[in-house]
Scaffold this active site. Structure first.
Site, mmCIF file in Angstrom:
data_model
loop_
_atom_site.group_PDB
_atom_site.id
_atom_site.type_symbol
_atom_site.label_atom_id
_atom_site.label_comp_id
_atom_site.label_asym_id
_atom_site.label_seq_id
_atom_site.Cartn_x
_atom_site.Cartn_y
_atom_site.Cartn_z
ATOM 1 N N GLU A 60 0.448 -0.823 -0.054
ATOM 2 C CA GLU A 60 0.351 0.214 -0.141
ATOM 3 C C GLU A 60 0.660 1.311 -0.165
ATOM 4 O O GLU A 60 0.886 1.963 -1.010
ATOM 5 C CB GLU A 60 -0.551 0.061 0.903
ATOM 6 C CG GLU A 60 -2.122 -0.525 1.042
ATOM 7 C CD GLU A 60 -1.651 -2.501 1.759
ATOM 8 O OE1 GLU A 60 -0.272 -2.828 2.163
ATOM 9 O OE2 GLU A 60 -2.544 -2.793 1.767
ATOM 10 N N PHE A 86 -6.177 -0.906 5.005
ATOM 11 C CA PHE A 86 -5.436 -1.255 4.466
ATOM 12 C C PHE A 86 -4.082 -0.147 4.627
ATOM 13 O O PHE A 86 -3.225 -0.427 4.033
ATOM 14 C CB PHE A 86 -5.452 -2.385 3.732
ATOM 15 C CG PHE A 86 -6.832 -3.233 3.734
ATOM 16 C CD1 PHE A 86 -6.967 -3.880 5.538
ATOM 17 C CD2 PHE A 86 -8.038 -3.082 2.772
ATOM 18 C CE1 PHE A 86 -7.535 -4.908 5.502
ATOM 19 C CE2 PHE A 86 -8.122 -4.770 2.981
ATOM 20 C CZ PHE A 86 -8.480 -5.234 4.181
ATOM 21 N N HIS A 129 -11.334 -3.493 10.144
ATOM 22 C CA HIS A 129 -12.110 -3.230 9.401
ATOM 23 C C HIS A 129 -13.491 -2.126 8.942
ATOM 24 O O HIS A 129 -14.248 -2.462 8.186
ATOM 25 C CB HIS A 129 -12.581 -4.061 9.359
ATOM 26 C CG HIS A 129 -11.252 -5.528 7.894
ATOM 27 N ND1 HIS A 129 -10.588 -5.373 7.927
ATOM 28 C CD2 HIS A 129 -11.814 -6.571 6.852
ATOM 29 C CE1 HIS A 129 -9.923 -6.288 7.727
ATOM 30 N NE2 HIS A 129 -10.748 -7.031 6.902
#
Lengths: 351, 338
Positions: A60, A86, A129
């Site tokens: 990323e 993420f 998440h």
């Protein structure tokens, strides 16, 4: 006008941008896989080729730097992450480079990149998440932070983001992907930095963003039946924030309830309460209020998320309290036909 | 503090025999960089250069060699220690000195300072102050070159410390995957601030071998031998331009002065005076000068002329910086967005 989903609207915006301008590229983990990032990137690689639409290494931070570098030479990258969480690996490139480039190099070159981040909530998404960190991004000078609610705004704002000359963090709430709405075909833009007065009203101003606007609408429907008229301002962009629209509404109603999808401390809602308090003190009939997530990570078990999120009933209760009205807000939850941890029966997980 | 010399000093004489025009170009490039940085060092205490400044005195061979191997329209990116790279790529000298002075005529109008240099007209696309942070950006420039099919090369400088950052692996891996036209240059000067390699990397590691395992050609050379650097860089650039994909070059060298600032710091205990003196004997400028004088490719007068030309240009740049106005304070509140 035809009706399409928020996810289809995103897909149309990407397709339209790539059709119009061959400098637009689109990459991210899974953009060309069979699921196409919740359907938002389906078909793009077939249309525009694998040099412009491609999957990427699980890297990323570097891939954000790659977007920045490509943009310095005229490319307009759109990067996608299936969860905001993420993307936390990429804070160096986002904060130290993308946000600073135009300023620190004396205005010689800007970084026109768009980073799509999907936010989660409920259905066991849990601590890593489900983070709604729009306030983090809004805290960084040099980033534009966009948070659409409707399908129409999703398309119009994504096109504006891609063709903006600056880095834009584009936040999509997973619970909105299936929301249907009328969306114009072809190229159409919603300007970044303009809030939308979704409903006009007299008693209380509710300022909201993203999925919280949906909860606010449910609450307002109920409140209206109980004789309470709210004005709903959907921010659409949390940075730069449309203070004029917020202030004009609060001047009219004299009351503010700020909603946020993120945790309370240091939230966008907190900033709204602060600025309204400082700037409109004499127009306020009472202290502003805020409803946001508790200052805890989101737990995973459905038992633990029961009552954890701000829902329409909480908004209705808060507004009723502000106005000194007794209403049975429990009816809202009682009428809900799906479990508390999904946006509707269309959502069966897992992601 | 030092159990053994952590730096590995190359043995042997520099490679000679380069055509004299190239060797002289390399020598002049190094002398010019040295003149700039010695002048910064001598004037730093005037307190007019009010920003952290990282000098590369002793390391000029790599910048000069790589700079000469690139075309003007090739891209280059660099680090906090960027003066030499910027200058070797053809970056505007007065704009660099003015930037260090915080003047409006600086390459960033005073918003960047020594650690943020840019001159896009010379292909110098930027240097930043975070270790490893420009590596992926240079790879992104490589991606843009491939997408636009322009036959340029994107070159990025970083130090040995950057190879400890995760972003280094991520970036090299993507460049190798997509066969991007990127030249990675690792300047291994054996120290990250005061931390020697032995406290940072396992014994016996060769950075270029590690890089090679990521899927691209990687080799190693003596960074104080500017002719050798130039030869290796030119061969790498030729291959990259032919479409063979990225390459990695590691050059060993040594920073003479303190990590940040104008002084020598061999007395504070993280490295030894002996180590410094051993490297100083391998001064890249002196080695090339001696080679040129030794076989008659240059005369002492020519070399003196180079030094005088460089110093005159440097003095002019400092005068420009000194006379330039500061930006208006209101500029602090402009330019966040385009």
């Amino acid at each position: 006008m035809r009706s399409i989903s928020f996810a289809q609207a995103i897909n149309e915006a990407l397709s339209e941008a790539m059709r119009q301008d061959e400098r637009v590229i689109c990459y991210g983990l899974g953009v060309d896989d069979p699921k196409g990032v919740f359907g938002t990137t389906l078909g793009l690689q077939e249309k525009f080729g694998d040099h412009r639409v491609f999957d990427m290494p699980t890297a990323e931070n570097a891939m954000t730097g790659v977007a920045i570098g490509a943009s310095l030479n005229g490319i307009r990258p759109v990067m996608t992450h299936q969860r905001l969480d993420f993307f936390l690996l990429a804070m160096d490139q986002l904060v130290n480079n993308a946000a600073k480039w135009h300023y620190m190099f004396g205005g010689r070159r800007s970084v026109p990149i768009t980073i799509r981040l999907i936010l989660g909530r409920g259905w066991g998404q849990g601590p890593t998440h489900s983070q709604n960190l729009q306030a983090w991004f809004a805290h960084i000078p040099g980033l534009k932070v966009v948070m659409p609610t409707t399908a129409e705004d999703a398309k119009g704002l994504l096109l504006s983001s891609i063709f903006d000359e600056n880095p834009v963090v584009f936040l999509e709430h997973r619970w909105l992907h299936n929301v249907q709405g009328h969306v114009p075909e072809g190229d159409f833009r919603i300007p970044i930095g303009k809030a939308h007065v979704v409903r006009e009203g007299a008693d209380v101003t509710i300022v909201s963003m993203s999925y919280m606007t949906i909860e606010a609408l449910h609450a307002m429907e109920f409140l209206e039946k109980n004789g309470v008229s709210c004005e709903l301002v959907d921010l659409r962009t949390v940075s730069p924030l449309d203070w004029d629209t917020v202030f004009n509404s609060v001047k009219k109603t004299g009351r503010l309830l700020a909603l946020d999808t993120g945790s309370a401390t240091g939230s966008v809602a907190g900033e709204i309460v602060a600025r309204v308090s400082m700037g409109l003190w004499s127009s306020l009939k009472q202290a502003p209020r805020r409803l946001a997530m508790p200052d805890f990570p989101e737990p995973t078990s459905p038992a633990l998320t029961q009552g954890f999120h701000v829902r329409a009933e909480h908004i209705a209760r808060e507004v009723a309290e502000m106005l000194g009205k007794a209403i049975d807000h429990g009816q809202i939850a009682a009428q809900r036909k799906h479990p508390h941890d999904v946006p509707g029966n269309w959502f069966n997980g897992p992601f | 503090m030092n159990q053994r010399n952590p730096s590995v000093i190359p043995a042997g004489l520099p490679s000679g025999g380069a055509p004299s025009s190239q060797a002289k170009a390399l020598l002049f490039s190094m002398k010019r960089i040295r003149a700039v940085e010695e002048t910064i060092a001598s004037r730093y205490n005037e307190q007019k250069m009010r920003c952290p400044t990282h000098l590369s005195i002793g390391q000029e061979g790599i910048a000069a060699g790589v700079g000469l191997a690139l075309n003007r329209d090739d891209f280059m990116m660099s680090t906090h220690r960027a003066h030499a790279h910027y200058l070797a790529k053809g970056g505007n000298l007065p704009a660099m000195i003015a930037e260090i002075y915080g003047k409006v005529t600086g390459c960033c109008r005073g918003k960047g300072g020594s650690m943020h240099l840019v001159d896009e007209e010379a292909g110098f696309m930027g240097s930043t102050a975070i270790v490893g942070n420009t590596i992926p950006v240079a790879v992104g420039l490589g991606l843009s070159i491939k997408l636009r099919n322009t036959n340029q090369v994107s070159c990025v400088f970083f130090g040995d410390g950057a190879t400890e950052e995760g972003v280094f692996y991520e970036s090299v891996s993507f460049a190798a995957l997509k066969k991007l036209p990127v030249l990675f240059i690792c300047e291994n000067n054996f120290y990250s601030v005061y931390s020697p390699l032995r406290v940072r990397q396992p014994e016996g590691r060769k950075i270029h071998q590690l890089a090679g395992s990521l899927g691209l050609p990687a080799s190693h050379g003596d960074g104080n031998d500017a002719v050798r650097v130039y030869d290796m860089a030119r061969r790498a650039v030729d291959g990259i331009r032919r479409g063979a994909g990225p390459q990695f070059l590691e050059f060993t060298t040594y920073r003479w002065r303190e990590h940040c600032g104008p002084n020598f710091d061999n007395d504070i205990g993280y490295r030894t005076e002996d180590e410094y003196l051993a490297w100083k004997k391998r001064d890249p400028i002196v080695m090339l000068q001696e080679s040129l004088l030794g076989d008659g490719r240059a005369t002492r007068e020519e070399l003196d002329g180079m030094a005088a030309t460089a110093q005159a240009e440097v003095d002019g740049a400092f005068a420009f910086a000194g006379q330039s106005p500061f930006p208006d304070p209101s500029e602090a509140y402009t330019g966040v967005f385009k």
